[in-house]
Design a protein around this motif. Structure first.
Motif, PDB file in Angstrom:
ATOM      1  N   HIS A   1      37.298  37.722  41.610  1.00 13.29           N
ATOM      2  CA  HIS A   1      37.975  36.553  41.056  1.00 13.29           C
ATOM      3  C   HIS A   1      39.079  36.970  40.093  1.00 13.29           C
ATOM      4  N   SER A   2      39.990  36.065  39.889  1.00 17.10           N
ATOM      5  CA  SER A   2      41.112  36.343  38.998  1.00 17.10           C
ATOM      6  C   SER A   2      40.608  36.705  37.603  1.00 17.10           C
ATOM      7  N   GLY A   3      41.197  37.739  37.053  1.00 23.05           N
ATOM      8  CA  GLY A   3      40.847  38.128  35.689  1.00 23.05           C
ATOM      9  C   GLY A   3      39.623  39.019  35.584  1.00 23.05           C
ATOM     10  N   CYS A   4      39.070  39.445  36.736  1.00 20.99           N
ATOM     11  CA  CYS A   4      37.848  40.237  36.639  1.00 20.99           C
ATOM     12  C   CYS A   4      38.158  41.696  36.305  1.00 20.99           C
ATOM     13  N   GLY A   5      39.368  42.145  36.561  1.00 18.48           N
ATOM     14  CA  GLY A   5      39.710  43.510  36.164  1.00 18.48           C
ATOM     15  C   GLY A   5      40.180  44.398  37.291  1.00 18.48           C
ATOM     16  N   LYS A   6      40.618  43.796  38.377  1.00 22.87           N
ATOM     17  CA  LYS A   6      41.086  44.587  39.516  1.00 22.87           C
ATOM     18  C   LYS A   6      42.332  45.386  39.153  1.00 22.87           C
ATOM     19  N   SER A   7      43.285  44.684  38.554  1.00 24.86           N
ATOM     20  CA  SER A   7      44.521  45.389  38.177  1.00 24.86           C
ATOM     21  C   SER A   7      44.226  46.498  37.187  1.00 24.86           C
ATOM     22  N   THR A   8      43.271  46.237  36.310  1.00 24.37           N
ATOM     23  CA  THR A   8      42.927  47.255  35.321  1.00 24.37           C
ATOM     24  C   THR A   8      42.422  48.515  36.025  1.00 24.37           C
ATOM     25  N   VAL A   9      41.554  48.346  37.022  1.00 28.60           N
ATOM     26  CA  VAL A   9      41.052  49.504  37.773  1.00 28.60           C
ATOM     27  C   VAL A   9      42.221  50.252  38.407  1.00 28.60           C
TER      28      VAL A   9
ATOM     29  N   GLU B   1      35.612  44.054  26.336  1.00 27.53           N
ATOM     30  CA  GLU B   1      35.235  45.035  27.350  1.00 27.53           C
ATOM     31  C   GLU B   1      35.548  44.461  28.721  1.00 27.53           C
ATOM     32  N   ALA B   2      36.618  44.951  29.327  1.00 28.06           N
ATOM     33  CA  ALA B   2      37.030  44.413  30.614  1.00 28.06           C
ATOM     34  C   ALA B   2      36.211  45.056  31.737  1.00 28.06           C
ATOM     35  N   LEU B   3      36.048  46.380  31.672  1.00 30.28           N
ATOM     36  CA  LEU B   3      35.340  47.095  32.743  1.00 30.28           C
ATOM     37  C   LEU B   3      34.204  47.902  32.153  1.00 30.28           C
TER      38      LEU B   3
ATOM     39  N   THR C   1      43.457  42.504  46.676  1.00 32.65           N
ATOM     40  CA  THR C   1      43.836  41.281  47.377  1.00 32.65           C
ATOM     41  C   THR C   1      42.966  40.131  46.926  1.00 32.65           C
ATOM     42  N   HIS C   2      43.477  38.926  47.139  1.00 31.93           N
ATOM     43  CA  HIS C   2      42.690  37.717  46.899  1.00 31.93           C
ATOM     44  C   HIS C   2      42.267  37.104  48.216  1.00 31.93           C
ATOM     45  N   ASP C   3      42.787  37.682  49.295  1.00 30.94           N
ATOM     46  CA  ASP C   3      42.674  37.050  50.601  1.00 30.94           C
ATOM     47  C   ASP C   3      41.562  37.744  51.383  1.00 30.94           C
TER      48      ASP C   3
HETATM   49  N1  LIG Z   1      46.459  44.752  27.651  1.00 32.67           N
HETATM   50  C1  LIG Z   1      45.396  43.932  27.597  1.00 32.67           C
HETATM   51  N2  LIG Z   1      44.908  43.538  26.419  1.00 32.67           N
HETATM   52  C2  LIG Z   1      43.823  42.721  26.351  1.00 32.67           C
HETATM   53  N3  LIG Z   1      43.172  42.252  27.415  1.00 32.67           N
HETATM   54  C3  LIG Z   1      43.606  42.605  28.621  1.00 32.67           C
HETATM   55  C4  LIG Z   1      44.733  43.457  28.783  1.00 32.67           C
HETATM   56  N4  LIG Z   1      44.953  43.641  30.105  1.00 32.67           N
HETATM   57  C5  LIG Z   1      44.006  42.930  30.728  1.00 32.67           C
HETATM   58  N5  LIG Z   1      43.180  42.313  29.855  1.00 32.67           N
HETATM   59  C6  LIG Z   1      42.050  41.489  30.193  1.00 32.67           C
HETATM   60  O1  LIG Z   1      41.227  42.205  31.078  1.00 32.67           O
HETATM   61  C7  LIG Z   1      40.726  41.363  32.099  1.00 32.67           C
HETATM   62  C8  LIG Z   1      41.074  41.913  33.446  1.00 32.67           C
HETATM   63  O2  LIG Z   1      42.454  41.799  33.667  1.00 32.67           O
HETATM   64  P1  LIG Z   1      43.135  42.213  35.032  1.00 32.67           P
HETATM   65  O3  LIG Z   1      44.597  41.998  34.889  1.00 32.67           O
HETATM   66  O4  LIG Z   1      42.686  43.560  35.414  1.00 32.67           O
HETATM   67  O5  LIG Z   1      42.532  41.126  36.017  1.00 32.67           O
HETATM   68  P2  LIG Z   1      42.781  40.967  37.588  1.00 32.67           P
HETATM   69  O6  LIG Z   1      41.478  41.076  38.241  1.00 32.67           O
HETATM   70  O7  LIG Z   1      43.850  41.864  38.046  1.00 32.67           O
HETATM   71  O8  LIG Z   1      43.257  39.470  37.654  1.00 32.67           O
HETATM   72  P3  LIG Z   1      44.277  38.812  38.691  1.00 32.67           P
HETATM   73  O9  LIG Z   1      43.576  38.724  39.983  1.00 32.67           O
HETATM   74  O10 LIG Z   1      44.542  37.465  38.106  1.00 32.67           O
HETATM   75  O11 LIG Z   1      45.498  39.680  38.724  1.00 32.67           O
HETATM   76  C9  LIG Z   1      41.295  39.991  31.842  1.00 32.67           C
HETATM   77  O12 LIG Z   1      40.313  39.210  31.210  1.00 32.67           O
HETATM   78  C10 LIG Z   1      42.447  40.229  30.921  1.00 32.67           C
HETATM   79  O13 LIG Z   1      42.572  39.149  30.031  1.00 32.67           O
END
Ligand SMILES: Nc1ncnc2c1ncn2[C@@H]1O[C@H](COP(=O)(O)OP(=O)(O)OP(=O)(O)O)[C@@H](O)[C@H]1O
Ligand SMILES: [Mg+2]
Lengths: 333, 279
Positions: free
Chosen positions: B42-50, B22-24, B196-198
């Protein structure tokens, strides 16, 4: 004052003449001229030495000088045949003209000259055959490769077949192709010779695979980012393929095409030899059967010409690739 | 006023070989027309997913996104995306890259000449008119990113989505592009969501900063209004009390409340320490 500008590759030679060589230019000169020439010289020497020690049932193995002489003979033979052919046509024209004078209602019959093909005729035949086979293979392999690359289903369905047929040697296809062509291509007034079709299809079957596989891989490896761009722009399937997929896959496709053409040329010579179909392969086979004291020399000329043509074909593809592919870094030597 | 974009109870579960991830969870956000919103976390928290869910490139497994009364179900040019690594088609010039987008969106409404003018106009907007007939590998990273922005703007999107648009650039180029972006935002009033990270970048550019908690099951932790009046000048802001306070709030969130809890591998811990000090 007149200033002459030299292309950069000529710079070291100019410097050599004017006596102002830099260390780097020496390096270039060595790499571009001296090492290749030296390599060639050593090879010729070794060849000569080895040739003197090999006695075959057809006499001594030909050295470089014998081969050079045979090359000259082949050119002479070609010119002689051409002259004969011209004379034949002239005679025929004269005969027809004179007969028409006496019998105006007569339908003239033109006959082709039927001398044996010369070495150069065989080169021409081989080139036409290889190009036809290669083009046919490309016309099949590129669309099929795109399809396989785009559709997982198609990939799953075809992959086992591709893996199965890819390693098959041309010699195994040849009898089948020959029989099928003979059975299917029956016509009283054939447009092209059966032997041409047999050679061509064999070439096609063997050189299909690199283009097919590389195109498919190229298509599958379209970057996710570009696919996303396409989605955001809502490109329809056709524009997606035309504007994103094809250009992305082009470098890989060309790598495949180059491999295919190389295979096509190798396969063709083998097929011509085995099937006695006109072309360079047949020339080699005929000389072998002929077994005169010059045969080995003539075969050696053919070997060198085959290599040279293979090399030129590859250069041709490279030039095409350089001209068409956007990703210059993908174009290797 | 009704919000232009609304995320309600957005949740995202990925199927992974190790089971569901569960990412989000329960992401709720309303964005008004013309607003500039940054997502930070923070990196990997799910910003890109949103962002990808808003773009339609990913489908939320729970909840949904509504843009201007329509539910988002697929990607489209009204939600233009500026990708982190420019994503220009390398075989087309800057002009042709933008033109591809413009033709796709305005094929039916603009004439040939109008299309050309519009492409040129957008390239001028990002100060790329001088190099518009160059291919991506003939221009610098910053210039590529400018073209990427021009391409997105040229679609006249309702929302402009940017995933770390300046992440790969050096500080100076980044500052230039931030200024350009502020200028464009002021001029066009486009609604923007930017990852952004900045921290400085977020405070400088945004009307609101959305801070995300760490995953898994990441959600929105805090939202900060940046009340610094526009136009903003980076030099003057350096010791503007509001600016400094906003910056402080974001840093506190990131490095106190949402400190990365997992122990870092030994080799990296020195670097992380340095990062923390620098921040
Ligand atoms: N297609 C996918 N399948 C499985 N897990 C995923 C997938 N895409 C993203 N995740 C997971 O969801 C979480 C959020 O990923 P996301 O790419 O949204 O992070 P982020 O905040 O954009 O990170 P960053 O700042 O490093 O770009 C991460 O733990 C990632 O491993
Ligand atoms: Mg990301």
């Amino acid at each position: 004052m007149v200033t002459l500008t030299f292309p950069t590759w000529m710079e070291p030679y100019r410097a050599l003449v004017t006596g102002k060589m830099t260390g780097e230019q020496w390096q270039t000169l060595l790499r571009q001229l001296i090492w290749p020439v030296l390599g060639m010289a050593v090879f010729l020497l070794l060849w000569q030495l080895a040739a003197q020690r090999i006695d075959t049932s057809l006499g001594q193995f030909p050295g470089p000088a014998d081969v050079w002489e045979q090359a000259g003979t082949l050119v002479d033979e070609h010119q002689a045949t051409r002259a004969k052919e011209e004379a034949f046509h002239e005679r025929q024209e004269k005969y027809i003209a004179s007969r028409l004078e006496q019998q105006p209602e007569w339908e003239p019959v033109y006959r082709d000259y039927t001398g044996a093909p010369t070495f150069f005729d065989q080169i021409g035949t081989s080139l036409i055959t290889v190009m036809s086979g290669f083009l046919l293979a490309s016309v099949i392999a590129i669309p099929l490769g795109i399809f396989i690359g785009l559709s997982n289903t198609a990939h799953a369905a075809m992959n086992p077949l591709i893996q199965l047929f890819k390693p098959v040697s041309p010699l195994a296809w040849l009898p089948l192709v020959t029989m099928v062509v003979s059975a299917v291509y029956v016509s009283d007034d054939p447009l092209v010779a059966k032997s041409f079709l047999t050679s061509m299809f064999t070439v096609t079957l063997c050189c299909l695979w690199p283009t097919l596989m590389n195109t498919a891989v190229g298509v599958t490896s379209v970057s996710q980012d570009l696919t996303n761009v396409s989605k955001v722009l809502r490109l329809n399937a056709l524009s997606h393929v035309g504007k994103i997929v094809l250009p992305s896959a082009l470098p890989m496709m060309f790598t495949g095409l180059r491999l295919s053409l190389g295979i096509a040329w190798m396969v063709l010579i083998a097929a011509e030899m085995l099937a006695q179909n006109p072309g360079l392969g047949k020339f080699v086979w005929d000389e072998f059967q002929n077994g005169s004291s010059q045969s080995l020399g003539r075969i050696m000329v053919a070997v060198i010409v085959i290599g040279l043509i293979g090399f030129l074909l590859d250069r041709l593809m490279l030039m095409l690739q350089r001209a068409l592919v956007w990703d210059k870094s993908s174009v290797q030597r | 006023m009704k919000a232009l974009l609304e995320l309600s109870n957005v949740g995202m579960k990925f199927d992974t070989p190790k089971g569901q991830f569960e990412a989000l969870k329960d992401v709720n956000l309303k964005i008004d027309s013309g607003e500039f919103v940054s997502l930070i976390g923070h990196s990997g928290c799910g910003k890109s997913t949103v962002l990808n869910i808003v773009a339609g490139l990913l489908q939320a497994t729970d909840g949904g996104v509504i843009l201007d009364k329509h539910e988002v179900t697929e990607p489209g040019p009204e939600r233009a995306v500026v990708f982190q690594n420019h994503s220009l088609l390398p075989w087309l010039t800057a002009f042709e890259n933008v033109e591809l987008a413009v033709k796709q969106v305005f094929r039916k409404t603009k004439s040939k000449a109008e299309i050309r003018d519009w492409v040129e106009h957008n390239l001028e907007l990002v100060h790329m008119a001088h190099a518009m007939h160059k291919k991506p590998d003939e221009i610098s990273g910053g210039m590529k990113q400018r073209v990427g922005i021009a391409r997105a703007l040229a679609m006249q999107p309702q929302v402009l989505l940017m995933d770390e648009p300046f992440g790969a650039l050096d500080a100076l180029t980044r500052a230039h592009l931030q200024d350009s972006l502020m200028e464009i935002h002021a001029q066009l009033g486009t609604t923007v969501i930017m990852i952004t990270h900045d921290v400085d970048e977020a405070v400088l550019l945004s009307d609101r900063i959305v801070m995300m908690t760490n995953g898994p099951s990441a959600t929105i932790g805090e939202i900060l209004e940046v009340t610094v009046p526009r136009p903003r000048d980076r030099l003057a802001l350096a010791d503007d009390p509001t600016f400094v306070r906003c910056r402080q709030r974001v840093l506190q969130f990131l490095y106190e409340k949402q400190r990365k809890v997992e122990p870092l591998p030994r080799r990296n811990s020195a670097k992380a320490e340095a990062n923390r000090k620098r921040a």
